[in-house]
Design an enzyme around this catalytic site. Structure first.
Site, mmCIF file in Angstrom:
data_model
loop_
_atom_site.group_PDB
_atom_site.id
_atom_site.type_symbol
_atom_site.label_atom_id
_atom_site.label_comp_id
_atom_site.label_asym_id
_atom_site.label_seq_id
_atom_site.Cartn_x
_atom_site.Cartn_y
_atom_site.Cartn_z
ATOM 1 N N HIS A 74 0.844 -1.200 0.000
ATOM 2 C CA HIS A 74 0.000 0.000 0.000
ATOM 3 C C HIS A 74 0.878 1.248 0.000
ATOM 4 C CE1 HIS A 74 -3.984 -1.892 1.635
ATOM 5 N NE2 HIS A 74 -3.512 -2.516 0.587
ATOM 6 N N TYR A 81 -8.924 4.984 7.904
ATOM 7 C CA TYR A 81 -9.067 5.324 9.325
ATOM 8 C C TYR A 81 -10.081 6.473 9.389
ATOM 9 C CZ TYR A 81 -4.609 2.903 10.408
ATOM 10 O OH TYR A 81 -3.598 1.986 10.574
ATOM 11 N N PRO A 102 -3.573 -0.199 19.054
ATOM 12 C CA PRO A 102 -3.307 -0.663 17.684
ATOM 13 C C PRO A 102 -3.456 0.391 16.583
ATOM 14 C CG PRO A 102 -5.402 -1.537 18.471
ATOM 15 C CD PRO A 102 -4.775 -0.831 19.621
ATOM 16 N N LYS A 157 1.662 -0.567 15.245
ATOM 17 C CA LYS A 157 3.074 -0.657 15.636
ATOM 18 C C LYS A 157 3.466 -1.873 16.478
ATOM 19 C CE LYS A 157 4.750 2.894 13.617
ATOM 20 N NZ LYS A 157 4.955 2.471 12.245
ATOM 21 N N TYR A 198 4.494 6.213 10.280
ATOM 22 C CA TYR A 198 3.643 5.052 9.979
ATOM 23 C C TYR A 198 4.437 3.965 9.249
ATOM 24 C CZ TYR A 198 -0.678 2.512 8.920
ATOM 25 O OH TYR A 198 -1.662 1.554 8.860
HETATM 26 P P1 RFL Z 1 2.134 -12.382 21.689
HETATM 27 O O1 RFL Z 1 1.625 -12.426 20.293
HETATM 28 O O2 RFL Z 1 1.201 -12.024 22.764
HETATM 29 O O3 RFL Z 1 2.764 -13.810 21.977
HETATM 30 C C1 RFL Z 1 3.167 -14.214 23.279
HETATM 31 C C2 RFL Z 1 3.180 -15.708 23.335
HETATM 32 O O4 RFL Z 1 3.577 -16.129 24.627
HETATM 33 C C3 RFL Z 1 2.698 -17.135 25.103
HETATM 34 N N1 RFL Z 1 2.734 -17.147 26.565
HETATM 35 C C4 RFL Z 1 3.423 -18.059 27.291
HETATM 36 N N2 RFL Z 1 4.197 -19.075 26.924
HETATM 37 C C5 RFL Z 1 4.741 -19.834 27.901
HETATM 38 N N3 RFL Z 1 4.541 -19.581 29.225
HETATM 39 C C6 RFL Z 1 3.774 -18.552 29.635
HETATM 40 N N4 RFL Z 1 3.572 -18.346 30.924
HETATM 41 C C7 RFL Z 1 3.185 -17.735 28.645
HETATM 42 N N5 RFL Z 1 2.372 -16.648 28.685
HETATM 43 C C8 RFL Z 1 2.120 -16.313 27.430
HETATM 44 C C9 RFL Z 1 1.358 -16.752 24.501
HETATM 45 O O5 RFL Z 1 0.454 -17.845 24.464
HETATM 46 C C10 RFL Z 1 1.781 -16.283 23.125
HETATM 47 O O6 RFL Z 1 1.823 -17.354 22.205
HETATM 48 O O7 RFL Z 1 3.379 -11.401 21.814
HETATM 49 P P2 RFL Z 1 4.580 -11.101 20.774
HETATM 50 O O8 RFL Z 1 5.105 -12.372 20.182
HETATM 51 O O9 RFL Z 1 5.481 -10.173 21.448
HETATM 52 O O10 RFL Z 1 3.844 -10.365 19.547
HETATM 53 C C11 RFL Z 1 3.261 -9.107 19.722
HETATM 54 C C12 RFL Z 1 2.093 -8.935 18.747
HETATM 55 O O11 RFL Z 1 1.241 -10.034 18.856
HETATM 56 C C13 RFL Z 1 1.308 -7.643 19.012
HETATM 57 O O12 RFL Z 1 2.189 -6.583 19.293
HETATM 58 C C14 RFL Z 1 0.434 -7.228 17.813
HETATM 59 O O13 RFL Z 1 -0.552 -8.182 17.564
HETATM 60 C C15 RFL Z 1 -0.237 -5.873 18.077
HETATM 61 N N6 RFL Z 1 -1.156 -5.454 17.009
HETATM 62 C C16 RFL Z 1 -0.684 -4.864 15.841
HETATM 63 N N7 RFL Z 1 0.644 -4.729 15.636
HETATM 64 C C17 RFL Z 1 1.125 -4.230 14.450
HETATM 65 O O14 RFL Z 1 2.350 -4.109 14.299
HETATM 66 N N8 RFL Z 1 0.282 -3.849 13.416
HETATM 67 C C18 RFL Z 1 -1.070 -3.958 13.543
HETATM 68 O O15 RFL Z 1 -1.785 -3.677 12.573
HETATM 69 C C19 RFL Z 1 -1.602 -4.449 14.794
HETATM 70 N N9 RFL Z 1 -2.932 -4.574 14.970
HETATM 71 C C20 RFL Z 1 -2.537 -5.629 17.151
HETATM 72 C C21 RFL Z 1 -3.405 -5.171 16.109
HETATM 73 C C22 RFL Z 1 -3.070 -6.253 18.267
HETATM 74 C C23 RFL Z 1 -4.420 -6.434 18.374
HETATM 75 N N10 RFL Z 1 -4.852 -7.130 19.518
HETATM 76 C C24 RFL Z 1 -5.800 -8.163 19.491
HETATM 77 C C25 RFL Z 1 -4.141 -6.990 20.760
HETATM 78 C C26 RFL Z 1 -4.765 -5.329 16.210
HETATM 79 C C27 RFL Z 1 -5.282 -5.944 17.352
HETATM 80 C C28 RFL Z 1 -6.770 -6.051 17.425
HETATM 81 C C1 PHB Z 2 -5.373 -4.770 10.900
HETATM 82 O O1 PHB Z 2 -5.522 -4.977 9.684
HETATM 83 O O2 PHB Z 2 -5.630 -5.634 11.735
HETATM 84 C C2 PHB Z 2 -4.903 -3.450 11.365
HETATM 85 C C3 PHB Z 2 -4.480 -2.507 10.437
HETATM 86 C C4 PHB Z 2 -4.046 -1.259 10.875
HETATM 87 C C5 PHB Z 2 -4.056 -0.959 12.226
HETATM 88 C C6 PHB Z 2 -4.459 -1.907 13.145
HETATM 89 C C7 PHB Z 2 -4.899 -3.159 12.714
HETATM 90 O O3 PHB Z 2 -3.652 0.263 12.637
#
Ligand code: RFL
Ligand code: PHB
Length: 397
Positions: free
Chosen positions: A75, A203, A294, A298, A392
């Site tokens: 994009h 957005y 989110p 980032k 971004y």
């Molecule tokens: P995770 O993905 O939470 O993984 C951690 C892992 O550790 C396990 N765990 C354990 N394992 C062993 N013993 C324990 N006691 C444990 N406790 C936990 C868990 O089961 C899991 O498998 O962290 P990690 O790897 O640091 O990754 C981080 C990302 O997942 C997170 O930052 C992103 O998803 C955030 N996020 C977004 N980030 C972006 O860069 N771009 C985006 O567009 C974006 N959109 C989002 C998001 C997060 C969202 N949610 C649901 C929080 C959109 C949403 C809705």
């Molecule tokens: C997504 O596609 O899940 C998404 C995209 C942009 C954001 C957050 C989540 O800022």
């Protein structure tokens, strides 16, 4: 009791843990990953969708780029919508950088496939995971798996176990400070089997609150709606969700196509940073050390950046130089605070602030007008657009 010995014991098989283990393997450094959930659960988590250019480069450099190149959607920019108008901010035209829409789920699937093929040591469904002897040069991890008690001895432990993990919580409380901020709103996210109605992400700030149109593939769309953090997903029928999306994203002459909703959930939003990402033999990466709301996309990108930096530092450590390892926490946190600022700014600019307290309604109305002024500035000033584009698409490491 099975006893294992490795260089780096990694707790958590989310994107951070799996990528770190893969990057270390690439450099010939042995690691073991311990995850408390099942592989199916890890593969089913939906979450993030946008990769910065630097994240794409990292994944490609580590041999994880094949499907990403084929299916990732490049994009040039994003749309910002408010006051009944949609404005395109063209990052590519502004600063020559792009982002790639490729789901976190796809990144994790690719990592799991690569590890499977390489025969990496990953324990899923490990129970009672605990870390010990962090003050020593040979820290240990214990857990039970398939009814047996296991122990790992390592040179280092890396906490890649997310916000609710055990690693950060194992640092003595007088050795760490937690900086945290909650927001008075949450995101209701859905996945729908319908082609995206837009070529790039939208957005939108509407009188009723924030809404976003994202996507996962030419056939699958992802949407988010600002809701109250105390709201229950049971209150949101599919019809109510589409109605809210039509209202908040709608524009004359543009059609939002609806489809079957295959997933829906509500996620609270918080900003959080730990004051240190290293305590003796323990390192923290990704959500274990910091969380962003989110809106700026980032979280995953920060995790990839931490992992890239820590992997390089560990490689230098084993080549006899500790400079990078000693600088990891400070350097990663400096970058993280810039990311925090951007995520907070995007979040506060794009959400309706609820009225709270005695003069709450007046303050909330003021904030809304002021946010519209900010959006007006951002969409009309080239300087502001360049700043948004730079942040971004990813600040330099
Ligand atoms: P995770 O993905 O939470 O993984 C951690 C892992 O550790 C396990 N765990 C354990 N394992 C062993 N013993 C324990 N006691 C444990 N406790 C936990 C868990 O089961 C899991 O498998 O962290 P990690 O790897 O640091 O990754 C981080 C990302 O997942 C997170 O930052 C992103 O998803 C955030 N996020 C977004 N980030 C972006 O860069 N771009 C985006 O567009 C974006 N959109 C989002 C998001 C997060 C969202 N949610 C649901 C929080 C959109 C949403 C809705
Ligand atoms: C997504 O596609 O899940 C998404 C995209 C942009 C954001 C957050 C989540 O800022």
């Amino acid at each position: 009791m099975p006893h294992h010995s490795t260089r780096v014991a990694i707790i958590g098989a989310g994107p951070s843990g799996l990528l770190l283990s893969w990057a270390l393997r690439d450099a010939g450094i042995d690691s073991i990953v311990v995850e408390n959930r099942s592989l199916d659960y890890v593969l089913a988590r939906i979450r993030a969708g946008v990769l910065e250019q630097g994240s794409v480069e990292t994944l490609t450099r580590l041999g994880l780029g094949d499907r990403l190149q084929a299916e990732g959607m490049t994009h040039d920019g994003i749309y910002l919508q408010f006051g009944g108008e949609r404005h395109h901010v063209d990052f590519n035209a502004l600063i020559g950088r792009t982002v790639t829409v490729y789901g976190q789920q796809a990144v994790v699937t690719d990592l799991v496939a690569a590890h499977n093929q390489a025969g990496s040591a990953i324990f899923y469904e490990a129970a009672d995971v605990a870390v010990h002897d962090l003050e020593s040069d040979s820290p240990r991890v214990t857990f039970s798996h398939d009814g047996e008690e296991h122990e790992i001895s390592a040179d280092f432990i890396v906490g890649a176990d997310g916000f609710h993990g055990v690693c950060r919580a194992s640092i003595p409380t007088d050795q760490i400070e937690l900086h945290e901020r909650a927001y008075p709103f949450a995101w209701l996210g859905i996945l729908a089997d319908v082609a995206p109605s837009s070529d790039e992400l939208i957005y939108a700030l509407h009188d009723d609150g924030f809404a976003m149109h994202s996507m996962r593939s030419p056939q699958v769309s992802r949407f988010y709606l600002q809701v109250d953090p105390t709201d229950d997903i049971q209150n949101w029928s599919d019809a109510r969700i589409w109605q809210a999306l039509q209202t908040r994203l709608g524009l004359p002459g543009w059609t939002l196509h609806e489809g079957t909703i295959t997933e829906k959930s509500i996620t609270p939003m918080r900003s959080f940073v730990a004051s240190r990402l290293r305590y003796r033999s323990l390192f923290l990466v990704g959500d274990a050390g910091h969380i962003v709301p989110p809106t700026g996309a980032k979280g995953l990108n920060s995790a990839i950046s931490d992992v890239t930096q820590l992997a390089a530092a560990l490689v230098e450590h084993y080549a006899g130089d500790d400079t990078k390892l000693d600088g990891y926490s400070e350097e990663a946190l400096a970058r993280q605070w810039r990311v925090q600022q951007f995520s907070q700014w995007m979040t506060e600019m794009l959400h309706r602030h609820p009225a709270e307290g005695a003069s709450g309604a007046e303050a909330a109305a003021f904030d809304y007008r002021s946010q519209l002024g900010q959006l007006d500035y951002v969409t009309h000033s080239l300087h502001a657009q360049r700043s948004l584009a730079e942040q971004y698409t990813g600040l330099p490491l």
